[in-house]
Write a protein that holds these residues in place. Structure first.
Motif, PDB file in Angstrom:
ATOM      1  N   GLU A   9     101.219  57.986  14.738  1.00  0.00           N
ATOM      2  CA  GLU A   9      99.868  57.977  14.280  1.00  0.00           C
ATOM      3  C   GLU A   9      99.224  59.442  14.099  1.00  0.00           C
ATOM      4  O   GLU A   9      99.296  60.096  15.056  1.00  0.00           O
ATOM      5  CB  GLU A   9      98.896  57.185  15.095  1.00  0.00           C
ATOM      6  N   VAL A  10      98.265  59.567  13.114  1.00  0.00           N
ATOM      7  CA  VAL A  10      97.682  60.833  12.822  1.00  0.00           C
ATOM      8  C   VAL A  10      96.020  60.768  12.722  1.00  0.00           C
ATOM      9  O   VAL A  10      95.931  59.541  12.238  1.00  0.00           O
ATOM     10  CB  VAL A  10      98.277  61.674  11.779  1.00  0.00           C
ATOM     11  N   LYS A  11      95.152  61.508  13.061  1.00  0.00           N
ATOM     12  CA  LYS A  11      93.768  61.182  12.824  1.00  0.00           C
ATOM     13  C   LYS A  11      93.416  62.425  11.582  1.00  0.00           C
ATOM     14  O   LYS A  11      94.160  63.247  11.585  1.00  0.00           O
ATOM     15  CB  LYS A  11      93.189  61.503  14.142  1.00  0.00           C
ATOM     16  N   ALA A  12      92.537  61.960  11.112  1.00  0.00           N
ATOM     17  CA  ALA A  12      92.033  62.666  10.014  1.00  0.00           C
ATOM     18  C   ALA A  12      91.620  64.345  10.607  1.00  0.00           C
ATOM     19  O   ALA A  12      91.004  64.680  11.591  1.00  0.00           O
ATOM     20  CB  ALA A  12      90.750  62.272   9.345  1.00  0.00           C
ATOM     21  N   GLY A  13      92.109  65.237   9.908  1.00  0.00           N
ATOM     22  CA  GLY A  13      91.802  66.615  10.211  1.00  0.00           C
ATOM     23  C   GLY A  13      92.659  67.187  11.284  1.00  0.00           C
ATOM     24  O   GLY A  13      92.640  68.470  11.824  1.00  0.00           O
ATOM     25  N   GLN A  14      93.567  66.280  11.756  1.00  0.00           N
ATOM     26  CA  GLN A  14      94.669  66.869  12.591  1.00  0.00           C
ATOM     27  C   GLN A  14      95.934  67.692  11.923  1.00  0.00           C
ATOM     28  O   GLN A  14      96.106  67.087  10.926  1.00  0.00           O
ATOM     29  CB  GLN A  14      95.402  65.630  13.280  1.00  0.00           C
ATOM     30  N   PRO A  15      96.258  68.876  12.497  1.00  0.00           N
ATOM     31  CA  PRO A  15      97.000  69.818  11.869  1.00  0.00           C
ATOM     32  C   PRO A  15      98.348  68.970  11.998  1.00  0.00           C
ATOM     33  O   PRO A  15      98.876  68.389  12.765  1.00  0.00           O
ATOM     34  CB  PRO A  15      97.099  70.920  12.733  1.00  0.00           C
ATOM     35  N   ILE A  16      99.137  68.923  10.749  1.00  0.00           N
ATOM     36  CA  ILE A  16     100.477  67.964  10.598  1.00  0.00           C
ATOM     37  C   ILE A  16     101.504  68.711  10.265  1.00  0.00           C
ATOM     38  O   ILE A  16     102.881  68.658  10.516  1.00  0.00           O
ATOM     39  CB  ILE A  16     100.349  66.841   9.831  1.00  0.00           C
ATOM     40  N   ILE A  20     108.295  75.773   5.086  1.00  0.00           N
ATOM     41  CA  ILE A  20     107.581  74.916   6.141  1.00  0.00           C
ATOM     42  C   ILE A  20     108.227  75.567   7.456  1.00  0.00           C
ATOM     43  O   ILE A  20     109.581  75.384   7.620  1.00  0.00           O
ATOM     44  CB  ILE A  20     108.172  73.532   6.014  1.00  0.00           C
ATOM     45  N   GLY A  21     107.311  75.943   8.412  1.00  0.00           N
ATOM     46  CA  GLY A  21     107.692  76.391   9.806  1.00  0.00           C
ATOM     47  C   GLY A  21     108.050  75.568  10.779  1.00  0.00           C
ATOM     48  O   GLY A  21     109.092  75.257  11.227  1.00  0.00           O
ATOM     49  N   GLU A  22     107.117  74.463  10.648  1.00  0.00           N
ATOM     50  CA  GLU A  22     107.266  73.080  11.456  1.00  0.00           C
ATOM     51  C   GLU A  22     106.451  72.062  11.313  1.00  0.00           C
ATOM     52  O   GLU A  22     105.372  72.249  10.840  1.00  0.00           O
ATOM     53  CB  GLU A  22     107.196  73.870  12.925  1.00  0.00           C
ATOM     54  N   ALA A  23     107.033  70.796  11.528  1.00  0.00           N
ATOM     55  CA  ALA A  23     106.068  69.577  11.403  1.00  0.00           C
ATOM     56  C   ALA A  23     105.304  69.374  12.854  1.00  0.00           C
ATOM     57  O   ALA A  23     105.997  69.705  13.704  1.00  0.00           O
ATOM     58  CB  ALA A  23     107.002  68.529  11.208  1.00  0.00           C
ATOM     59  N   LEU A  24     104.137  69.235  12.748  1.00  0.00           N
ATOM     60  CA  LEU A  24     103.674  69.362  14.135  1.00  0.00           C
ATOM     61  C   LEU A  24     103.137  67.754  14.746  1.00  0.00           C
ATOM     62  O   LEU A  24     102.783  67.619  15.647  1.00  0.00           O
ATOM     63  CB  LEU A  24     102.058  69.773  13.925  1.00  0.00           C
ATOM     64  N   VAL A  25     103.813  66.924  13.814  1.00  0.00           N
ATOM     65  CA  VAL A  25     103.704  65.504  14.417  1.00  0.00           C
ATOM     66  C   VAL A  25     105.155  64.881  14.452  1.00  0.00           C
ATOM     67  O   VAL A  25     106.202  65.480  13.671  1.00  0.00           O
ATOM     68  CB  VAL A  25     103.007  64.441  13.520  1.00  0.00           C
ATOM     69  N   VAL A  53      99.535  56.604   9.326  1.00  0.00           N
ATOM     70  CA  VAL A  53     100.745  57.002  10.282  1.00  0.00           C
ATOM     71  C   VAL A  53     101.617  57.989   9.313  1.00  0.00           C
ATOM     72  O   VAL A  53     101.779  57.636   8.191  1.00  0.00           O
ATOM     73  CB  VAL A  53     101.557  55.511  10.339  1.00  0.00           C
ATOM     74  N   ALA A  54     102.096  59.044   9.798  1.00  0.00           N
ATOM     75  CA  ALA A  54     102.857  59.948   9.218  1.00  0.00           C
ATOM     76  C   ALA A  54     104.332  59.363   9.129  1.00  0.00           C
ATOM     77  O   ALA A  54     105.077  59.246  10.011  1.00  0.00           O
ATOM     78  CB  ALA A  54     102.780  61.191  10.135  1.00  0.00           C
ATOM     79  N   LEU A  55     104.727  59.140   7.855  1.00  0.00           N
ATOM     80  CA  LEU A  55     106.036  58.647   7.337  1.00  0.00           C
ATOM     81  C   LEU A  55     106.780  59.790   6.703  1.00  0.00           C
ATOM     82  O   LEU A  55     106.558  60.222   5.647  1.00  0.00           O
ATOM     83  CB  LEU A  55     106.054  57.371   6.371  1.00  0.00           C
ATOM     84  N   PHE A  56     107.970  60.107   7.345  1.00  0.00           N
ATOM     85  CA  PHE A  56     109.096  61.204   6.856  1.00  0.00           C
ATOM     86  C   PHE A  56     110.164  60.857   7.666  1.00  0.00           C
ATOM     87  O   PHE A  56     110.092  60.121   8.868  1.00  0.00           O
ATOM     88  CB  PHE A  56     108.473  62.541   6.833  1.00  0.00           C
ATOM     89  N   HIS A  57     111.309  61.454   7.330  1.00  0.00           N
ATOM     90  CA  HIS A  57     112.504  61.254   8.111  1.00  0.00           C
ATOM     91  C   HIS A  57     112.734  61.952   9.019  1.00  0.00           C
ATOM     92  O   HIS A  57     113.073  61.200  10.435  1.00  0.00           O
ATOM     93  CB  HIS A  57     113.741  61.091   6.985  1.00  0.00           C
ATOM     94  N   ASP A  58     112.805  63.094   9.126  1.00  0.00           N
ATOM     95  CA  ASP A  58     113.220  64.045  10.351  1.00  0.00           C
ATOM     96  C   ASP A  58     112.485  65.234  10.397  1.00  0.00           C
ATOM     97  O   ASP A  58     112.201  65.862   9.466  1.00  0.00           O
ATOM     98  CB  ASP A  58     114.766  64.223   9.864  1.00  0.00           C
ATOM     99  N   LYS A  59     112.038  65.311  11.572  1.00  0.00           N
ATOM    100  CA  LYS A  59     110.932  66.285  11.927  1.00  0.00           C
ATOM    101  C   LYS A  59     112.042  67.879  11.736  1.00  0.00           C
ATOM    102  O   LYS A  59     111.304  69.034  11.377  1.00  0.00           O
ATOM    103  CB  LYS A  59     110.754  66.464  13.194  1.00  0.00           C
ATOM    104  N   GLY A  60     113.161  67.939  12.159  1.00  0.00           N
ATOM    105  CA  GLY A  60     114.063  68.809  12.179  1.00  0.00           C
ATOM    106  C   GLY A  60     114.445  69.090  10.784  1.00  0.00           C
ATOM    107  O   GLY A  60     114.602  70.570  10.374  1.00  0.00           O
ATOM    108  N   ALA A  61     114.525  68.193   9.845  1.00  0.00           N
ATOM    109  CA  ALA A  61     114.899  68.520   8.671  1.00  0.00           C
ATOM    110  C   ALA A  61     114.004  69.452   7.804  1.00  0.00           C
ATOM    111  O   ALA A  61     113.947  70.073   6.900  1.00  0.00           O
ATOM    112  CB  ALA A  61     115.178  67.359   7.875  1.00  0.00           C
ATOM    113  N   LEU A  62     112.709  69.200   8.241  1.00  0.00           N
ATOM    114  CA  LEU A  62     111.268  69.750   7.457  1.00  0.00           C
ATOM    115  C   LEU A  62     111.386  71.275   7.954  1.00  0.00           C
ATOM    116  O   LEU A  62     110.772  72.107   6.913  1.00  0.00           O
ATOM    117  CB  LEU A  62     110.081  69.088   7.968  1.00  0.00           C
ATOM    118  N   LEU A 101      96.244  69.821   7.100  1.00  0.00           N
ATOM    119  CA  LEU A 101      95.456  68.970   8.211  1.00  0.00           C
ATOM    120  C   LEU A 101      95.626  67.607   7.344  1.00  0.00           C
ATOM    121  O   LEU A 101      95.951  67.143   6.003  1.00  0.00           O
ATOM    122  CB  LEU A 101      94.227  69.361   8.042  1.00  0.00           C
ATOM    123  N   ALA A 102      95.835  66.481   8.269  1.00  0.00           N
ATOM    124  CA  ALA A 102      95.797  65.180   7.855  1.00  0.00           C
ATOM    125  C   ALA A 102      94.563  64.678   6.812  1.00  0.00           C
ATOM    126  O   ALA A 102      93.517  65.018   7.560  1.00  0.00           O
ATOM    127  CB  ALA A 102      96.020  64.281   8.909  1.00  0.00           C
TER     128      ALA A 102
END
Length: 169
Positions: free
Chosen positions: A60-67, A50-55, A143-152, A137-138
């Motif tokens: 909140e995320v919308k359908a089709g949004q890169p995540i 994984i390069g990066e989490a984009l959210v 709502v995007a549920l995960f713990h830590d953006k940096g950990a991904l 893409l979402a």
């Protein structure tokens, strides 16, 4: 109780009134976890890093949004190589077709080179599809549920491994 000492009854009453003056907390502290009902599991579509989490977490995320975006250097390089292999196979097919007019060996090589050209086109299409999967893409609003953006970021994942959940708020 009819014969109880009035002083004693007054003392008990005063003690009860005094007890009401002390503050009592109406909350308690306890560990808990909010669990969504019927969440959508966002799983890794490809094996990679994984390069990066984009959210942001819990955003909140919308359908089709890169995540999520995977590191795609290797995938882009594979696509470039596959494109070149298609060009080379196409040149071999043209060469065999031209030789087929004059030589018997050229006629025999036309079908073989055409099959090789089709194979290289299929490999290029597969490389394009993998590169397209490098950005997730979402699939739906939520709502995007995960713990830590940096950990991904930098986390290696296998195909099908859970990355995050998307829950209906």
């Amino acid at each position: 109780l009819a014969r109880a000492n009035p002083r004693w009854m007054a003392g008990v009453g005063a003690a009860l009134l005094a007890a009401l003056l002390f503050p009592v907390s109406m909350t308690t502290l306890a560990p808990f976890e909010i669990v969504p009902t019927d969440p959508f599991v966002v799983a890794a579509p490809i094996e990679g890093v994984i390069g990066e989490a984009l959210v942001e977490p819990n955003s909140e995320v919308k359908a089709g949004q890169p995540i999520v975006r995977f590191t795609d250097t290797l995938l882009r390089n594979r696509l470039v190589v596959a494109e070149r292999e298609v060009q080379v196979a196409e040149a071999h097919t043209k060469q065999a077709t031209q030789l087929g007019f004059d030589q018997v060996e050229g006629r025999n090589a036309v079908a073989l080179n055409a099959a090789e050209h089709e194979l290289k086109i299929a490999e290029r299409n597969a490389a394009q599809e993998l590169l397209a999967r490098a950005t997730i893409l979402a699939p739906r609003d939520g709502v995007a549920l995960f713990h830590d953006k940096g950990a991904l970021a930098g986390k290696p994942v296998a195909v099908g491994e859970r990355i995050m959940l998307i829950a209906d708020p």
